[in-house]
Design a protein around this motif. Structure first.
Motif, PDB file in Angstrom:
ATOM      1  N   GLY A 139      12.983  -3.236  12.894  1.00 40.38           N
ATOM      2  CA  GLY A 139      11.863  -3.856  13.445  1.00 40.38           C
ATOM      3  C   GLY A 139      10.155  -2.364  14.102  1.00 40.38           C
ATOM      4  O   GLY A 139      10.590  -1.944  14.468  1.00 40.38           O
ATOM      5  N   GLY A 140       9.412  -3.046  14.103  1.00 38.93           N
ATOM      6  CA  GLY A 140       8.277  -1.818  14.504  1.00 38.93           C
ATOM      7  C   GLY A 140       7.672  -1.104  13.494  1.00 38.93           C
ATOM      8  O   GLY A 140       7.087  -0.891  13.697  1.00 38.93           O
ATOM      9  N   SER A 141       8.342  -0.988  12.043  1.00 40.75           N
ATOM     10  CA  SER A 141       8.068  -0.266  11.125  1.00 40.75           C
ATOM     11  C   SER A 141       6.699  -0.898  10.741  1.00 40.75           C
ATOM     12  O   SER A 141       6.474  -2.539  10.569  1.00 40.75           O
ATOM     13  N   TRP A 142       5.961  -0.074  10.404  1.00 43.00           N
ATOM     14  CA  TRP A 142       4.300  -1.148  10.440  1.00 43.00           C
ATOM     15  C   TRP A 142       4.313  -1.331   8.735  1.00 43.00           C
ATOM     16  O   TRP A 142       3.732  -2.825   8.553  1.00 43.00           O
ATOM     17  N   TYR A 143       5.455  -0.827   8.105  1.00 47.70           N
ATOM     18  CA  TYR A 143       5.386  -1.352   6.702  1.00 47.70           C
ATOM     19  C   TYR A 143       6.255  -2.501   6.326  1.00 47.70           C
ATOM     20  O   TYR A 143       5.675  -3.673   6.127  1.00 47.70           O
ATOM     21  N   VAL A 144       7.520  -2.534   7.171  1.00 47.82           N
ATOM     22  CA  VAL A 144       8.096  -4.033   7.130  1.00 47.82           C
ATOM     23  C   VAL A 144       7.516  -5.150   8.000  1.00 47.82           C
ATOM     24  O   VAL A 144       7.721  -6.708   7.608  1.00 47.82           O
ATOM     25  N   GLU A 145       6.962  -4.702   9.396  1.00 46.03           N
ATOM     26  CA  GLU A 145       6.446  -5.881  10.384  1.00 46.03           C
ATOM     27  C   GLU A 145       5.122  -5.864   9.066  1.00 46.03           C
ATOM     28  O   GLU A 145       5.217  -7.565   9.355  1.00 46.03           O
ATOM     29  N   ARG A 149       0.876  -1.201  -0.400  1.00 39.51           N
ATOM     30  CA  ARG A 149       0.114  -0.318  -0.060  1.00 39.51           C
ATOM     31  C   ARG A 149       0.708   1.317   0.143  1.00 39.51           C
ATOM     32  O   ARG A 149       2.241   1.348   0.298  1.00 39.51           O
ATOM     33  N   PRO A 150       0.768   2.993  -0.483  1.00 38.27           N
ATOM     34  CA  PRO A 150       1.211   3.275  -0.518  1.00 38.27           C
ATOM     35  C   PRO A 150       1.014   3.993   0.981  1.00 38.27           C
ATOM     36  O   PRO A 150       2.194   5.452   1.339  1.00 38.27           O
ATOM     37  N   LEU A 151       0.314   4.002   1.529  1.00 34.11           N
ATOM     38  CA  LEU A 151       0.720   4.412   3.045  1.00 34.11           C
ATOM     39  C   LEU A 151       0.758   3.753   4.294  1.00 34.11           C
ATOM     40  O   LEU A 151      -0.709   2.791   4.288  1.00 34.11           O
ATOM     41  N   TYR A 152       0.578   3.315   5.670  1.00 35.45           N
ATOM     42  CA  TYR A 152       0.902   2.456   6.434  1.00 35.45           C
ATOM     43  C   TYR A 152       0.515   3.753   7.227  1.00 35.45           C
ATOM     44  O   TYR A 152       1.481   4.411   7.718  1.00 35.45           O
ATOM     45  N   THR A 153      -0.652   3.255   8.571  1.00 41.98           N
ATOM     46  CA  THR A 153      -0.168   4.098   9.977  1.00 41.98           C
ATOM     47  C   THR A 153      -0.687   3.310  10.712  1.00 41.98           C
ATOM     48  O   THR A 153      -0.528   1.739  10.623  1.00 41.98           O
ATOM     49  N   SER A 154      -0.949   3.801  12.320  1.00 40.34           N
ATOM     50  CA  SER A 154      -1.085   2.830  13.212  1.00 40.34           C
ATOM     51  C   SER A 154      -2.054   2.200  13.168  1.00 40.34           C
ATOM     52  O   SER A 154      -2.594   0.766  13.769  1.00 40.34           O
TER      53      SER A 154
END
Length: 654
Positions: free
Chosen positions: A414-420, A66-71
């Motif tokens: 670790g903890g990156s919304w995108y990477v996780e 996706r183009p954006l990851y959020t909380s």
């Protein structure tokens, strides 16, 4: 107000958000809808509640980016390194001052043990911290291993062997060397600090011998599975840390697999190894402790980072299913992708391997090998010494570790919304591959039946199509080619030899490079490259976008563009006659095409052009003038390889 107070207020206001103020996702979506609606010439209301989904892409494994990851994408924190499922790394005590191990390969096509020893010692003094030793055949003789390792402190430099069917003899030679040093007192008080990989890889060698994307090749030789299991049984009784079995997943990657296929097939091979060792009487903990993995790292930075994290998750899950979840932390060796290496503009490979090493290191690989940037070319083709390209490969990693300090943090992604999310999605996709292999009969059965090869072939063919259509960009190859690049030594078969695993690597750039090879042969035969005349319509501001696009397209096939610049319509025919070619491409805007393109086609044909094409889609040409339609349309998304091959035929290029 003092400067100190002003600075403090500025910093405070920068890092502290006002209470109750957060990101307004709906406002962002309205902005996205406004931009997309304008470009698509529709109303924003027609784009739905989630217009950003139109910007999402899907990977070869069906994973959506996706183009954006959020909380809203937040997931529970992964366990610490060294704890199941080992997403953040298998070693809880990795030295953050050292980072991952920098591994280089030695002994390839070198039978002189003194020369190999000299290379090893020089590399260790220059930053290499792990050794990959090729033994047997045209490589270092087994009986010369002790001389090649003279003066090497194996408790400080981990060693991995690559000995093919001589793995047993090579293992015996290394173990004898360790025993001799222990008797003589080499200063190693804790022999468990010595880490040796015997490199037995019968199952992945089986795959490599059953699938070759580029035609028939000589069979690779490997110790058989029973022999590999015997090595494992010997290794578990040693004081040193010795792993007998290598799951070399790069063979899947080189054949064209997706990342999920690479992980899933590797774990399927690992399962078969474990089953064989259990049948031979090894315990489950000992069996799992005899396996290590080798994966390819590509220049897709985030995908590579997620890949190594996901691979640990999947193998940990395998260990969990087998009842030994705490024994599922197998070491990972990353090798920068052979498939991504190019022969054209090979200097760009330095950048590709840097990004790949970054992704693997951040992803938690235990050791990383960076291929020399000219590995896809014959030795000396660029006029540089092997020592230079090897030094660049080594220093690439040293810069990342020593100067960029990447090794000082465990699992920095670790903890990156995108990477996780990407890690999780990739792990699930790989687990599905593993299950499908198991359901089809297991690793060896699916290789011998051709089932696994067929699944990988589907992905490879799709990727080749995307590359041919230039939807996958290869800098210096199908995008931004260097038209002034020095010709390469093209052989009689129209190819340029490389030093990779000949016939077993589907290099992404190869379809376009074959076209460039034809151009090089034409240059050698005729003293010039094939050329095409660009027929610009209107002023520079109008035609520049498409003349640039066409010049870029033609260059990727080794064809030079003759661009006269802005010319009057009346002078187009004369410019064409003076170009020295009989093929033209009309370039301009859609509006200009409606006014002038039919007359331009007529004028160019009257000037002797045997083929007249139009830059853009067929829809850009006025329908009412189909009686003088162009011979072809060169727009975005065409099969560029097929179009350029046909164009070279038209130009008389052999």
């Amino acid at each position: 107000m003092s400067h100190t107070k002003l600075i403090r207020m500025t910093v405070d206001r920068t890092v502290e958000a006002e209470p109750g103020v957060g990101p307004d996702i709906e406002a962002w979506r309205r902005s996205v809808a406004g931009v997309l609606a304008k470009s698509r010439r529709v109303s924003p209301d027609e784009l739905g509640e989630r217009p950003e989904d139109l910007l999402a892409i899907r990977t070869e494994d069906g994973v959506t980016i996706r183009p954006l990851y959020t909380s809203a994408d937040d997931v529970p924190e992964q366990p610490l390194p060294g704890q199941f499922p080992f997403t953040r790394g298998g070693d809880p005590l990795r030295d953050v001052n050292r980072g991952w191990s920098v591994m280089a390969r030695f002994g390839v096509n070198e039978r002189d043990p003194e020369a190999v020893n000299e290379s090893i010692l020089a590399a260790l003094e220059s930053g290499t911290s792990a050794l990959w030793l090729a033994v047997g055949g045209d490589n270092l003789p087994v009986e010369a291993i002790d001389r090649a390792l003279k003066g090497v402190l194996l408790d400080l430099a981990p060693l991995t062997l690559d000995a093919g069917d001589q793995a047993g003899a090579a293992a015996n030679a290394v173990l004898a060397l360790l025993d001799a040093r222990a008797r003589e007192g080499d200063g190693v008080t804790d022999r468990s600090r010595v880490s040796i990989g015997l490199g037995a890889a019968p199952l992945t060698t089986l795959f490599a011998n059953n699938y070759s994307p580029l035609g028939d090749t000589a069979k690779l030789r490997s110790v058989d599975l029973p022999g590999a299991v015997r090595l494992a049984a010997t290794a578990v009784n040693r004081e040193e840390t010795i792993r007998a079995l290598m799951v070399d997943a790069t063979v899947f990657h080189d054949a064209g697999s997706s990342d999920a296929q690479e992980i899933g097939a590797a774990c399927a091979a690992g399962v078969e190894y474990v089953e064989a060792m259990l049948e031979a009487g090894l315990s489950i903990d000992h069996a799992l402790g005899q396996i290590e993995f080798r994966f390819a790292a590509t220049d897709d930075q985030f995908q590579s980072t997620a890949k190594f994290r996901a691979a640990r998750q999947v193998w940990a899950r395998v260990a969990d299913v087998l009842g030994a979840r705490d024994a599922g932390a197998a070491p990972q060796h990353a090798v920068t992708s052979s498939a991504m290496m190019t022969q054209r503009d090979p200097w760009v490979n330095m950048l590709r391997t840097t990004v790949a090493a970054f992704g693997a290191g951040v992803g938690g690989a235990d050791t990383v090998t960076v291929l020399p940037f000219d590995a896809a070319l014959p030795a000396g083709a660029l006029g540089v010494a092997d020592s230079f390209s090897q030094r660049i490969a080594r220093n690439t990693q040293l810069l990342l570790i020593e100067e960029s300090n990447l090794g000082r943090v465990l699992d920095p992604a670790g903890g990156s919304w995108y990477v996780e999310k990407l890690t999780s999605d990739l792990a699930h996709a790989a687990w599905a591959v593993l299950q499908s292999i198991d359901g089809a009969g297991g690793f060896s059965a699916t290789v011998e039946s051709g089932w696994l090869c067929g699944k990988i072939e589907e992905v490879r063919a799709h990727r080749e199509t995307e590359i041919s259509r230039r939807k996958i960009k290869l800098t210096g190859v199908n995008e931004f080619p260097d038209s002034a690049e020095k010709p390469l030594p093209v052989g009689p078969d129209g190819t340029v030899p490389d030093r990779l695993a000949a016939g077993r690597v589907f290099r992404y750039a190869e379809p376009f490079e074959k076209l460039r090879n034809r151009s090089d042969l034409h240059l050698a035969d005729n003293g010039s490259r094939p050329t095409v005349f660009l027929a610009p319509l209107g002023p520079l501001a109008e035609h520049n976008i498409r003349t640039t696009f066409i010049a870029n397209l033609l260059g990727s096939g080794g064809i030079e563009a003759v661009n006269p610049g802005a010319v009057e319509s009346s002078g187009l025919a004369d410019a064409a006659r003076q170009s020295g070619t009989r093929v033209a491409v009309i370039c301009g805007t859609d509006k200009r095409y409606a006014q002038e393109a039919p007359d331009a086609v007529r004028a160019l044909r009257e000037a002797g052009m045997t083929s007249v094409m139009l830059a853009g889609p067929q829809s850009a040409y006025p329908d009412e003038n189909t009686d003088v339609s162009p011979d072809a349309y060169l727009g975005a998304g065409i099969d560029a390889v097929a179009a350029l091959a046909e164009l070279l035929d038209t130009l008389g290029v052999r």
